[in-house]
Scaffold this active site. Structure first.
Site, short mmCIF file in Angstrom:
data_model
loop_
_atom_site.label_atom_id
_atom_site.label_comp_id
_atom_site.label_asym_id
_atom_site.label_seq_id
_atom_site.Cartn_x
_atom_site.Cartn_y
_atom_site.Cartn_z
N ARG A 12 0.84 -1.21 0.00
CA ARG A 12 0.00 0.00 0.00
C ARG A 12 0.87 1.26 0.00
O ARG A 12 0.55 2.27 -0.59
CB ARG A 12 -0.96 0.00 1.20
CG ARG A 12 -1.76 1.29 1.35
CD ARG A 12 -3.09 1.09 2.07
NE ARG A 12 -2.99 0.29 3.27
CZ ARG A 12 -2.47 0.71 4.44
NH1 ARG A 12 -2.02 1.94 4.56
NH2 ARG A 12 -2.43 -0.10 5.48
N TYR B 275 -14.78 18.54 -15.69
CA TYR B 275 -15.21 17.14 -15.74
C TYR B 275 -16.31 16.93 -14.69
O TYR B 275 -16.12 17.28 -13.53
CB TYR B 275 -14.01 16.23 -15.46
CG TYR B 275 -14.30 14.75 -15.55
CD1 TYR B 275 -14.46 14.12 -16.78
CD2 TYR B 275 -14.40 13.98 -14.40
CE1 TYR B 275 -14.72 12.76 -16.85
CE2 TYR B 275 -14.66 12.62 -14.47
CZ TYR B 275 -14.83 12.02 -15.69
OH TYR B 275 -15.09 10.67 -15.76
N ASP C 107 -5.77 19.45 -14.65
CA ASP C 107 -6.18 18.13 -15.13
C ASP C 107 -5.72 18.06 -16.59
O ASP C 107 -6.31 18.69 -17.47
CB ASP C 107 -7.71 17.98 -15.02
CG ASP C 107 -8.20 16.61 -15.46
OD1 ASP C 107 -7.48 15.93 -16.23
OD2 ASP C 107 -9.32 16.22 -15.07
N LYS D 213 -7.10 6.90 -19.57
CA LYS D 213 -7.32 7.41 -20.92
C LYS D 213 -6.09 7.20 -21.81
O LYS D 213 -5.79 6.07 -22.14
CB LYS D 213 -7.74 8.87 -20.85
CG LYS D 213 -8.80 9.17 -19.78
CD LYS D 213 -10.13 8.48 -20.05
CE LYS D 213 -11.08 8.51 -18.85
NZ LYS D 213 -11.39 9.81 -18.30
#
Ligand SMILES: *Cc1c(COP(=O)(O)O)cnc(C)c1O
Length: 377
Positions: free
Chosen positions: A51, A103, A175, A200
């Protein structure tokens, strides 16, 4: 790694780590969640528990930082997890400024999760510098940009807005999912943080979910975000990291070719009598063409949207007639996609009824244009 190497070379070199014991050239996937500790309490490998960090994530994070010209990279399990991590670093009573056409999930998340917990959230037309200047408050802690914006492809001036943010001591974060670092590197224009949905273009094949933050410098914010990443645990698995690092190897060639295709499709659609408007920053008719040209050095991206003549029903019908553009959400894969954006965003969405968003893929452009020609009959 010598930093003056070109993007294509860095992309390959930074994701290549031949295995010392086997000599395997393709990077192995390290599934182990835990790593051996010495009797003196130290960890020879530097890894403790997955983690916090693991070899596949490390390789990915270092590569992301290098490609975005930053100092620190942090990988997350999705783009939204990356954005949430950054918003989590903002203290109560401070203010976050978002673009009005950000977004959709970013806006909903900011308002639902942070707006209700004593953080001020407001929106502004981010392409309008005068409006931005007015909207920045004394207690603004974060100015969030998304350029080109989704789905109307508005452009905001990173350099100018970063300066305005810095004046009140705020962070400027971008972004950068749509252009990818191939076309735009916000840190070079003054941004402090770059965020990506690596689901993406980085992944590039619509088969992995991921996100990242890249920070301009090491220091307090980087340490806070690393701590948030480890404590909240929204991290990608080794296999997901491996898929994104594999995507990085071909990122440049994919984005450049998809961008070329998008420019040709945008020019074709702009002349079509059944199209009301094409939103693509590479067209000279785009209201923010000059700002786009200044900060998107190699091209204008492979995303565009069109407003078709007629109502939403007509727009939906066109998506049904397209044979090579799959009707689906998301973007940045090798396959072309089309989407009626308003109906996915919901009734409060500011998106026009007749808008179709297009993610241009790697198919031959002649075939893509012919498909639109028959669908617009
Ligand atoms: C997809 C996307 C996101 C969200 O990323 P996920 O990986 O789906 O969580 C954020 N911003 C933009 C611009 C996106 O396209």
């Amino acid at each position: 790694m010598p930093k003056k190497l070109k993007f294509e070379t860095l992309a390959i070199q930074s994701t290549q780590k031949p295995n010392k014991t086997t000599g395997a050239v393709a990077t192995p996937i390290n599934l182990s969640t835990t790593f051996e500790r010495e009797t003196d309490g130290s960890y020879t490998s530097g890894y403790v528990y997955s983690r916090a960090e693991n070899p596949n994530r490390q390789l990915l994070e270092d590569s992301l930082a290098l490609l975005e010209k930053g100092a620190v990279g942090l990988a997350f399990s999705s783009g939204m997890a990356a954005i949430t991590a950054l918003f989590n670093a903002i203290k109560t009573k401070r203010h976050i400024l978002l673009p009005d056409d950000v977004y959709y999930a970013t806006k909903v998340m900011a308002e639902e999760l942070f707006g209700k917990k004593g953080i001020q959230v407001s929106t502004v037309v981010m392409s309008d510098l005068k409006a931005v200047k007015k909207a920045i408050r004394k207690n603004t802690a974060l100015v969030w940009l998304e350029t080109p914006s989704n789905p109307q492809l508005n452009i905001s001036d990173i350099a100018k807005i970063a300066k305005m943010a810095h004046k009140v001591g705020a962070i400027c974060a971008v972004d950068n999912t749509w252009p990818s670092p191939v076309l735009q590197r916000p840190i070079e224009h003054g941004a402090d943080v770059v965020m990506h949905s690596t689901s993406k273009y980085f992944g590039g094949h619509s088969d992995v979910l991921g996100g990242c933050l890249v920070l301009k410098k090491k220091g307090k914010l980087a340490a806070t975000l690393k701590s948030i990443q480890t404590l909240t645990g929204g991290v990608p698995s080794p296999f997901e990291c491996w898929l994104v690092t594999r995507g990085i190897k071909t990122l440049h060639v994919r984005v450049m070719q998809q961008t070329k295709n998008a420019m040709k499709l945008a020019k074709f659609l702009e002349k079509h009598p059944k199209i009301e408007k094409v939103n693509y920053p590479g067209l000279k008719s785009h209201p923010h063409y000059k700002v786009a040209k200044k900060q998107m050095t190699e091209g204008f991206g492979a995303m565009l949207s069109v407003q078709v003549k007629g109502d939403d029903q007509n727009a939906m019908k066109i998506t049904g007639r397209l044979a090579l553009f799959t009707t689906a959400t998301s973007l940045g894969g090798v396959e072309s996609l089309v989407e009626h954006r308003k109906s996915i965003e919901g009734p409060n969405s500011p998106t026009p009824d007749n808008l179709l968003r297009i993610s241009v893929g790697l198919e031959h452009i002649d075939d893509l244009i012919a498909d639109w020609e028959q669908a617009l009959r």
